[in-house]
Each structure stands twice: as C-alpha cells, then as structure tokens.
Motif scaffolding. Sequence first.
Motif, PDB file in Angstrom:
ATOM      1  N   SER A  29      95.764 150.298  36.470  1.00  0.00           N
ATOM      2  CA  SER A  29      95.682 150.179  35.010  1.00  0.00           C
ATOM      3  C   SER A  29      96.792 149.292  34.478  1.00  0.00           C
ATOM      4  CB  SER A  29      95.773 151.568  34.357  1.00  0.00           C
ATOM      5  OG  SER A  29      94.701 152.371  34.760  1.00  0.00           O
ATOM      6  N   GLN A  30      97.990 149.433  35.015  1.00  0.00           N
ATOM      7  CA  GLN A  30      99.131 148.641  34.563  1.00  0.00           C
ATOM      8  C   GLN A  30      98.866 147.147  34.785  1.00  0.00           C
ATOM      9  OE1 GLN A  30     102.761 149.786  36.530  1.00  0.00           O
ATOM     10  NE2 GLN A  30     104.022 149.132  34.822  1.00  0.00           N
ATOM     11  N   LEU A  31      98.322 146.803  35.930  1.00  0.00           N
ATOM     12  CA  LEU A  31      98.011 145.395  36.222  1.00  0.00           C
ATOM     13  C   LEU A  31      96.909 144.877  35.290  1.00  0.00           C
ATOM     14  CD1 LEU A  31      98.113 145.387  40.134  1.00  0.00           C
ATOM     15  CD2 LEU A  31      99.775 144.365  38.560  1.00  0.00           C
ATOM     16  N   GLU A  32      95.896 145.708  35.043  1.00  0.00           N
ATOM     17  CA  GLU A  32      94.808 145.306  34.139  1.00  0.00           C
ATOM     18  C   GLU A  32      95.323 145.096  32.717  1.00  0.00           C
ATOM     19  OE1 GLU A  32      91.479 147.992  34.386  1.00  0.00           O
ATOM     20  OE2 GLU A  32      91.425 147.826  36.573  1.00  0.00           O
ATOM     21  N   PHE A  33      96.224 145.977  32.266  1.00  0.00           N
ATOM     22  CA  PHE A  33      96.782 145.840  30.918  1.00  0.00           C
ATOM     23  C   PHE A  33      97.559 144.532  30.810  1.00  0.00           C
ATOM     24  CE2 PHE A  33      97.065 150.744  30.745  1.00  0.00           C
ATOM     25  CZ  PHE A  33      95.749 150.835  30.328  1.00  0.00           C
ATOM     26  N   LEU A  34      98.340 144.201  31.848  1.00  0.00           N
ATOM     27  CA  LEU A  34      99.123 142.965  31.823  1.00  0.00           C
ATOM     28  C   LEU A  34      98.216 141.730  31.811  1.00  0.00           C
ATOM     29  CD1 LEU A  34     102.033 143.850  34.274  1.00  0.00           C
ATOM     30  CD2 LEU A  34     102.248 143.303  31.842  1.00  0.00           C
ATOM     31  N   LYS A  35      97.139 141.756  32.603  1.00  0.00           N
ATOM     32  CA  LYS A  35      96.223 140.612  32.660  1.00  0.00           C
ATOM     33  C   LYS A  35      95.459 140.437  31.350  1.00  0.00           C
ATOM     34  CE  LYS A  35      95.260 140.765  37.611  1.00  0.00           C
ATOM     35  NZ  LYS A  35      94.244 141.130  38.604  1.00  0.00           N
ATOM     36  N   SER A  36      94.920 141.514  30.835  1.00  0.00           N
ATOM     37  CA  SER A  36      94.040 141.407  29.673  1.00  0.00           C
ATOM     38  C   SER A  36      94.798 141.377  28.353  1.00  0.00           C
ATOM     39  CB  SER A  36      93.049 142.578  29.655  1.00  0.00           C
ATOM     40  OG  SER A  36      93.758 143.798  29.448  1.00  0.00           O
ATOM     41  N   GLY A  37      95.957 141.985  28.324  1.00  0.00           N
ATOM     42  CA  GLY A  37      96.720 142.055  27.078  1.00  0.00           C
ATOM     43  C   GLY A  37      96.122 143.027  26.069  1.00  0.00           C
ATOM     44  N   ILE A  38      95.151 143.801  26.517  1.00  0.00           N
ATOM     45  CA  ILE A  38      94.501 144.764  25.627  1.00  0.00           C
ATOM     46  C   ILE A  38      95.391 145.984  25.453  1.00  0.00           C
ATOM     47  CG2 ILE A  38      92.502 146.301  25.398  1.00  0.00           C
ATOM     48  CD1 ILE A  38      90.912 144.269  27.047  1.00  0.00           C
TER      49      ILE A  38
END
Length: 191
Positions: A29-38
């Motif tokens: 989740s942390q990596l996805e948040f960083l990539k998407s900026g959501i």
Amino acid sequence: IYGWSRDELVGHEFSNIVVPEEREFVKKSQLEFLKSGIRASGEMKILRKDNKIANALFTTASLDLSQGRQFQVTTIMDITLRKQMEFSLRQAKEDADSANQAKSTFLANMSHELRTPLNAIIGFSEMMMKETFGPLGAEKYNEYIGDVHNSACHLLEIINEVLDMSKIEAGKVELDESYFNIGDLLDSICR
C-alpha cells in the motif's frame, strides 16, 4: 503513544511496527500511495513496544517536493477504545438476540406443555358440570367443579395472552375483537 522512542523509529520502515499479518499489505500500500499520489485512509493494527496491539485509523498522502523528492505523510489516530466499544456493543447485541430467541423458544414450548393438560382439565370439568356419567353428589361439588373449570379457562387465557405478547414482539399479532358480558367479568374478578 505506542511506547516507541523517536530514535527507535526514525530511519526504519514503518511496517516494522505494524502487526506481522498486516506488514506485507502495508508495504504494498505504501508503494502504491507513493506512485499514485492518491490520498487514502483506513484501519490497521500497530504493535506497541510492550507487544500489545493497538487499533489505529490512518490517513496518508504523498508530497512531491523539489529535486524529485517524494514523501509520504501519514497521520495516525488511536481507535483502540472505539474498537473495544464496538466489540462490546456487537457482543451485547448478539447476547440480547440469543436471549430473545431463547425466550421465544421457551414460550412456545411452555405454551404447548401447559395447554395440553389444561385442555384435559377443561374438558373433564365440563363433563362433570354436565354430569355426563351421572350426578356428582353433594351440591358443593357442583360449585367447586365450576370454579375448577373457570380457573382452568382463566389460566388458558393468561397463557394465550403471554403468547400474544410474543406475537406482538414478532410483529405477527392478529386482533380478535369480541363482545363479552361485563357483569360476568366483574363477578369473576370478585370471586
């Protein structure tokens, strides 16, 4: 709040203080948040330094800074007490539902068990009042058998009213309107 000092946390992965069964999910989740900026929010379980588990509500967002630097900012609010209260309320509701079901089962069984012998008492007392098999003998017996019959009928009405209350609670009541003699009712009450 969770017993960790600043030095024990700075420079380490945040997932290290999340309960083991949620660590992989937190890392992804942390990596996805960083990539998407959501921006995102949710619940997680944090491991306190004393190895007790705390429930937490998080809100996270990514920040893009100059020179391509990217940060993730997460706020965490302890909701352990709220979760304990939710669990207690859920348990209390389950207990109340279980007690209500037990009461309904008991009333249904009780009605059947009490109605059967009462119907026999009412039937036999009616036969005795009509002197189907001959006279009872003393006049006092006629009075007493009338009282037995009336008391049995009254008890049957009470049982039926208890069952009616159960039907009302279940939303299955049917109104039974009828005429009755108020004088007879008052005589019965006085007796």
